[in-house]
Design a protein around this motif. Structure first.
Motif, short mmCIF file in Angstrom:
data_model
loop_
_atom_site.label_atom_id
_atom_site.label_comp_id
_atom_site.label_asym_id
_atom_site.label_seq_id
_atom_site.Cartn_x
_atom_site.Cartn_y
_atom_site.Cartn_z
N GLU A 1 -12.44 71.47 95.28
CA GLU A 1 -12.75 71.73 96.69
C GLU A 1 -13.75 72.87 96.74
O GLU A 1 -14.12 73.41 95.70
N ASN A 2 -14.17 73.25 97.93
CA ASN A 2 -15.13 74.34 98.06
C ASN A 2 -14.62 75.67 97.50
O ASN A 2 -15.40 76.52 97.12
N ASP A 3 -13.32 75.85 97.48
CA ASP A 3 -12.77 77.13 97.02
C ASP A 3 -11.67 76.96 95.97
O ASP A 3 -10.88 77.87 95.74
N ARG A 4 -11.61 75.81 95.32
CA ARG A 4 -10.57 75.55 94.32
C ARG A 4 -11.16 74.78 93.14
O ARG A 4 -12.14 74.07 93.27
N PHE A 5 -10.51 74.95 91.98
CA PHE A 5 -10.89 74.20 90.79
C PHE A 5 -9.69 74.04 89.88
O PHE A 5 -8.71 74.77 89.99
N ILE A 6 -9.78 73.05 89.00
CA ILE A 6 -8.75 72.89 87.98
C ILE A 6 -9.32 73.41 86.67
O ILE A 6 -10.51 73.25 86.39
N ILE A 7 -8.46 74.05 85.90
CA ILE A 7 -8.84 74.62 84.62
C ILE A 7 -7.67 74.47 83.67
O ILE A 7 -6.51 74.42 84.10
N ALA B 1 -3.59 80.32 83.82
CA ALA B 1 -4.89 79.72 83.52
C ALA B 1 -5.51 80.33 82.26
O ALA B 1 -5.15 81.41 81.82
N SER B 2 -6.49 79.62 81.74
CA SER B 2 -7.27 80.08 80.59
C SER B 2 -7.80 81.50 80.82
O SER B 2 -8.06 81.89 81.96
N SER B 3 -7.98 82.23 79.75
CA SER B 3 -8.52 83.60 79.87
C SER B 3 -9.95 83.60 80.42
O SER B 3 -10.45 84.64 80.85
N ASP B 4 -10.62 82.46 80.42
CA ASP B 4 -11.97 82.33 80.96
C ASP B 4 -12.00 82.12 82.47
O ASP B 4 -13.07 81.94 83.05
N VAL B 5 -10.87 82.15 83.12
CA VAL B 5 -10.79 81.81 84.54
C VAL B 5 -11.72 82.66 85.40
O VAL B 5 -12.34 82.16 86.34
N LYS B 6 -11.85 83.94 85.09
CA LYS B 6 -12.70 84.82 85.90
C LYS B 6 -14.17 84.38 85.83
O LYS B 6 -14.87 84.36 86.83
N ILE B 7 -14.62 84.02 84.64
CA ILE B 7 -16.00 83.56 84.47
C ILE B 7 -16.23 82.25 85.22
O ILE B 7 -17.22 82.09 85.92
N HIS B 8 -15.30 81.32 85.10
CA HIS B 8 -15.42 80.04 85.80
C HIS B 8 -15.46 80.27 87.31
O HIS B 8 -16.31 79.70 88.01
N SER B 9 -14.57 81.09 87.81
CA SER B 9 -14.52 81.37 89.25
C SER B 9 -15.84 81.96 89.73
O SER B 9 -16.37 81.55 90.77
N TYR B 10 -16.37 82.91 88.99
CA TYR B 10 -17.62 83.56 89.38
C TYR B 10 -18.76 82.53 89.43
O TYR B 10 -19.55 82.53 90.39
N ILE B 11 -18.85 81.69 88.43
CA ILE B 11 -19.92 80.68 88.42
C ILE B 11 -19.81 79.75 89.62
O ILE B 11 -20.80 79.48 90.30
N ALA C 1 -22.69 73.80 90.82
CA ALA C 1 -21.85 73.67 89.61
C ALA C 1 -20.58 72.91 89.96
O ALA C 1 -19.80 73.33 90.81
N LYS C 2 -20.40 71.77 89.32
CA LYS C 2 -19.20 70.97 89.54
C LYS C 2 -18.22 71.14 88.39
O LYS C 2 -17.01 70.98 88.55
N CYS C 3 -18.74 71.46 87.19
CA CYS C 3 -17.88 71.58 86.02
C CYS C 3 -18.43 72.65 85.09
O CYS C 3 -19.64 72.88 85.04
N ILE C 4 -17.52 73.28 84.35
CA ILE C 4 -17.88 74.36 83.44
C ILE C 4 -17.06 74.18 82.16
O ILE C 4 -15.87 73.83 82.22
N ALA C 5 -17.69 74.45 81.03
CA ALA C 5 -16.97 74.39 79.76
C ALA C 5 -17.36 75.57 78.89
O ALA C 5 -18.51 75.99 78.85
N HIS C 6 -16.37 76.11 78.21
CA HIS C 6 -16.61 77.02 77.10
C HIS C 6 -16.25 76.21 75.87
O HIS C 6 -15.09 75.82 75.68
N ILE C 7 -17.25 75.88 75.07
CA ILE C 7 -17.04 75.05 73.88
C ILE C 7 -17.16 75.91 72.63
O ILE C 7 -17.79 76.96 72.64
N PHE D 1 -14.83 92.83 75.21
CA PHE D 1 -15.54 91.57 75.01
C PHE D 1 -15.81 90.83 76.32
O PHE D 1 -16.94 90.44 76.61
N LEU D 2 -14.78 90.62 77.13
CA LEU D 2 -14.95 89.84 78.36
C LEU D 2 -15.92 90.51 79.34
O LEU D 2 -16.72 89.82 79.98
N GLU D 3 -15.87 91.81 79.43
CA GLU D 3 -16.79 92.52 80.33
C GLU D 3 -18.24 92.34 79.86
O GLU D 3 -19.14 92.14 80.67
#
Length: 185
Positions: free
Chosen positions: A34-40, A67-77, A84-90, A130-132
């Motif tokens: 949704e405009n303000d929600r995502f699955i991770i 949620a994954s430790s990457d949640v903050k980065i995904h949310s920001y993007i 952006a419809k989808c994001i991956a850390h591979i 690291f995350l910062e």
């Protein structure tokens, strides 16, 4: 609609997992619902399990804890890039290996050159925060790039289409594999 998104999410995740681009405990994958929600994916999840993702709000709340430790980065993007419809850390092994010895990713194969192109390989200086540092690498360049290769850590990719994201992830790994093999020819 949400059920279709979740089904596509599971299909792409399964494909990338089978190709070795996702690894237990090291990677993340999300899709805007949704405009303000995502699955991770949930943190510490094994990707072959059934209950692997959680739906969360862009703003931090209790749901972020699972949620994954990457949640903050995904949310920001998602908040900054409306397309952006989808994001991956591979964590593709060949790409990570290549990143340890180079400062720029310069594919030589047709697909790598035409779809990915040259990419800078960013380095995190200290692992204490690291995350910062990761955020300071990605955030300022969001509107210019949709692929970020991090030395020894993998890559973040965002896209407006799930299949395009999967294609780019696969091409990154295939191109890195070719570049690593060239030294032996």
């Amino acid at each position: 609609m949400k059920e279709e998104i979740k089904k596509d999410y599971e299909l792409i995740l399964d494909t990338l997992f089978k190709k070795g681009l996702f690894h237990t405990y090291q990677t993340s994958f999300s899709v805007r619902t949704e405009n303000d929600r995502f699955i991770i994916n949930k943190k510490d999840v094994v990707f072959t399990e059934k209950d692997i993702f959680t739906e969360i709000h862009y703003q931090e709340d209790l749901s972020w804890q699972e949620a994954s430790s990457d949640v903050k980065i995904h949310s920001y993007i998602y908040q900054k890039i409306s397309t952006a419809k989808c994001i991956a850390h591979i964590f593709p092994v060949n790409l990570v290996t290549y990143s340890l010895y180079h400062h720029q990713f310069k594919p030589l194969d047709y697909y790598g050159l035409n779809i990915i192109g040259k990419k800078e390989i960013y380095e995190v200086e200290e692992y204490d925060n690291f995350l910062e540092q990761l955020e300071s690498i990605i955030y300022p360049k969001l509107h210019k790039e949709n692929i970020f290769i991090i030395k020894g850590y993998g890559a973040y990719i965002y896209d407006r289409d799930l299949k395009e994201l999967a294609k780019k992830a696969s091409i990154l790994e295939n191109s890195a594999n070719i570049l690593l093999k060239i030294k032996y020819v």
